[in-house]
Design a protein around this motif. Sequence first.
Motif, short mmCIF file in Angstrom:
data_model
loop_
_atom_site.label_atom_id
_atom_site.label_comp_id
_atom_site.label_asym_id
_atom_site.label_seq_id
_atom_site.Cartn_x
_atom_site.Cartn_y
_atom_site.Cartn_z
N TYR A 1 0.81 -1.23 0.00
CA TYR A 1 0.00 0.00 0.00
C TYR A 1 0.84 1.28 0.00
O TYR A 1 0.52 2.23 -0.73
N PRO A 2 1.93 1.35 0.78
CA PRO A 2 2.73 2.58 0.74
C PRO A 2 3.35 2.87 -0.62
O PRO A 2 3.75 4.00 -0.89
N HIS A 3 3.42 1.85 -1.48
CA HIS A 3 4.04 2.01 -2.81
C HIS A 3 2.98 2.03 -3.92
O HIS A 3 3.30 1.83 -5.08
N ARG A 4 1.73 2.31 -3.56
CA ARG A 4 0.61 2.13 -4.50
C ARG A 4 0.71 2.99 -5.75
O ARG A 4 0.05 2.71 -6.75
N GLY A 5 1.54 4.02 -5.74
CA GLY A 5 1.69 4.86 -6.91
C GLY A 5 2.59 4.29 -7.99
O GLY A 5 2.63 4.80 -9.12
#
Length: 298
Positions: free
Chosen positions: A225-229
Amino acid sequence: MKTLIVIVGPTGVGKTALCIKIAERLNTVIINADSRQMFRELPIGTAAPNKDEMKRVKHFFVGNLSITDYYNASMFENDVMHLLDSLFAEKDVVLMSGGSMMYIDAVCNGIDDIPTVKEDIRQQVKTDFERDGLDAMRRRLEQLDPEYYAIVDKNNPKRIIHAVEICMSTGKTYTSFRTNKKKERPFKIIKIGVTRERAELYDRIDKRVDEMMAAGLPDEAQRMYPHRGLNALNTVGYKELFDYFNGKCTIDEAVFRIKYDTHKYCRKQLTWFKRDKETQWFSPENVEEIIKYIDSFF
């Protein structure tokens, strides 16, 4: 003559199990052409071959990248061609299989020699996209390369962003690098497609999604999730769970959407692969028929 056997088909059809059986029969290895299975952080959501499967037959390009690595079909073509040089020194036949359409085409037909994007340009375009959105990126592409803008899928941010990156990196239009000229290969290519009846395929997809959820896909997605971009996570299974984490839907709605979006992607794969008239189609259950077809070329 050295031969590359290419086995294609939609997600969930059973390519992994089939290819392992064929590779064992032919005493060869498997080159994976599923772009998402290359990311080591995503084994559950991409249904990557597991340790037992990779012990049975050696696989290449599984878990070899991180989600933060930049990679594309042109790089895959280059890497596979170099790998085949060494593999064909030892084996007469090599197997390649996957569902990533552009990656398969890159190896079979070649891909245009698109320049590498400068890292500062990539970061700048990424920042601009995150700040201004897709509409602004479309307008920029229309200014930089109106010819490509006229034909590009305008709802595909990856293609639009990549074209803008190339234009900005080179000072030339993206169109100027697109020749679509098929490259000659120093080996024979046998193309095999596998599919099932639509209802059976959808049922297999739905069951596999349920198995992924039970195997820990929500936890895997939560870690990502923290890397979703990142582009690597613009993938069915993760996008829907990110919406659940953001409170945009329930978990049941997310699972339903994963199944629905996978059905949609499956249809897209079949449409793409069935355009190639060189591909001979089989049921993945007909292993002996497939082996007989391969034997007919030797």
